[in-house]
Write an enzyme that holds these catalytic residues in place. Structure first.
Site: not given
Length: 366
Positions: A108, A143, A229, A238, A243, A289
């Site tokens: 991240d 984040h 999103n 993803a 995954v 997230s």
């Protein structure tokens, strides 16, 4: 490989980085020169199977309307309500395990490893900063710290005793190069991490990312990533095979409007108005997230009880999930995957200890 790397770097007079597990080379150049460099490589080295521009990966919450990062809003000095932990049964599961000894990587913007929620989850090696190429992966965005808190915060986290490692691949503005993300995954492999959280993504598929992800998976790593999103469609990594793609729901267990609807979604977790740690305090954020680290924490709890292969743990997580939505909705599975993760049910199935009648202990708590 090393000889080829030196030859390419010498001819193009550009910094070049090789990868240990794959015959990949990453070249650093000005964006204006990127197309020219790609064309040169294809002509000069026709045996190269793939030549492409590195993608930019980003925090999903940078999208318009999502609130955005870096953290700039008023900070809360005290945590808010942790309804999300109760919703997935984390409080009950924690009576059996808190994930002690499991090594978890947060890929991240880095992590504020001095924050009261997560400081005890870090050892001498905090991780690595691939953005600045230093051993200090401090979070200047917020984040990554929010994500880490959901995974392992002492009060706000799902697995409050696991070992955390911050792998900084995104800048303090929330963007990062695909090359740094791949280097971050390699670092996780080298350091034998068991679970990694990837609350980042891109709408573009990458052969290179796919190969590195599959190598990590083959080595026994559980990989959880944000479904995105953008409301609909794939987000990578993803949407890659092997995954765990995590969609978001609200406290009523309804599909979060922003959460991508797509066929590769595997599971759902709370992702709306989630309180967690950020540098200097606490904040409430929404996004896939925020949903993803619930699954990462859940997998850390599972790994602390049983070192099953990633596929077995994912299968069991789906089998113990709570059904959501309506069977009459043709998009139901694309919205929710297998349903809401039930950490208590998963832990019970692995430990053999029944907690169904145990009292729920409410815990007050991006």
């Amino acid at each position: 490989m090393e000889q080829g790397l030196e030859q390419i770097a010498k001819e193009l007079k550009l910094p070049a980085t090789g990868f240990r597990y794959f015959p990949f080379v990453a070249l650093e150049c000005d964006s204006k020169e990127a197309e020219r460099v790609c064309a040169y490589l294809k002509k000069r080295f026709p045996w190269m199977r793939y030549v492409s521009l590195a993608r930019t990966l980003y925090i999903p919450e940078l999208l318009p309307g999502m609130g955005g990062f870096p953290v700039s809003q008023k900070l809360h000095q005290r945590r808010g309500e942790a309804w999300n932990l109760e919703l997935i049964g984390a409080n009950i599961a924690n009576q059996t395990t808190q994930g002690r000894g499991v090594k978890v990587g947060i890929i991240d913007t880095g992590v504020d490893y001095t924050h009261e929620e997560v400081e005890k989850r870090f050892g001498k090696v905090k991780g690595y900063n691939f953005v600045d190429n230093t051993e200090d992966p401090y979070d200047g965005n917020g984040h990554g710290t929010h994500v880490a808190g959901i995974v392992a915060g002492k009060e706000v986290g799902v697995a409050s005793a696991c070992e955390l490692y911050a792998i900084k691949v995104l800048s303090d503005e929330g963007y990062g190069s695909e090359a740094d993300v791949l280097r971050g995954i390699e670092w996780a492999i080298d350091n034998k991490l068991e679970v990694i959280n990837m609350s980042l993504g891109s709408s573009q598929y990458s052969y290179f990312e796919d190969q590195v992800i599959q190598e990590a998976y083959k080595r026994g790593m559980v990989i959880a990533a944000a479904a995105g999103n953008e409301y609909y469609g794939p987000s990578y990594p993803a949407a890659l095979e092997n995954v765990i793609a995590v969609a978001a729901v609200d406290r009523n267990k309804d599909h979060a409007e922003f959460s991508n609807i797509y066929r590769t979604n595997d599971i759902s977790a709370p992702g709306v108005s989630i309180y967690s740690s950020v540098p200097g305090g606490y904040q409430e954020f929404s996004g896939t997230s925020m949903a993803t680290p619930h699954i990462t924490g859940c997998m850390a709890l599972a790994r602390s009880l049983d070192k099953k292969e990633p596929a077995e743990l994912e299968k069991l997580m789906k089998e113990t999930a709570e059904d959501l939505g309506s069977s009459s909705d043709p998009n139901n599975e694309e919205k929710y995957g297998a349903g809401l993760v039930r950490t208590d049910e998963l832990v019970e199935s692995l430990s053999g200890k029944a907690w169904k009648n145990a009292p729920i202990q409410e815990v007050r708590f991006g």
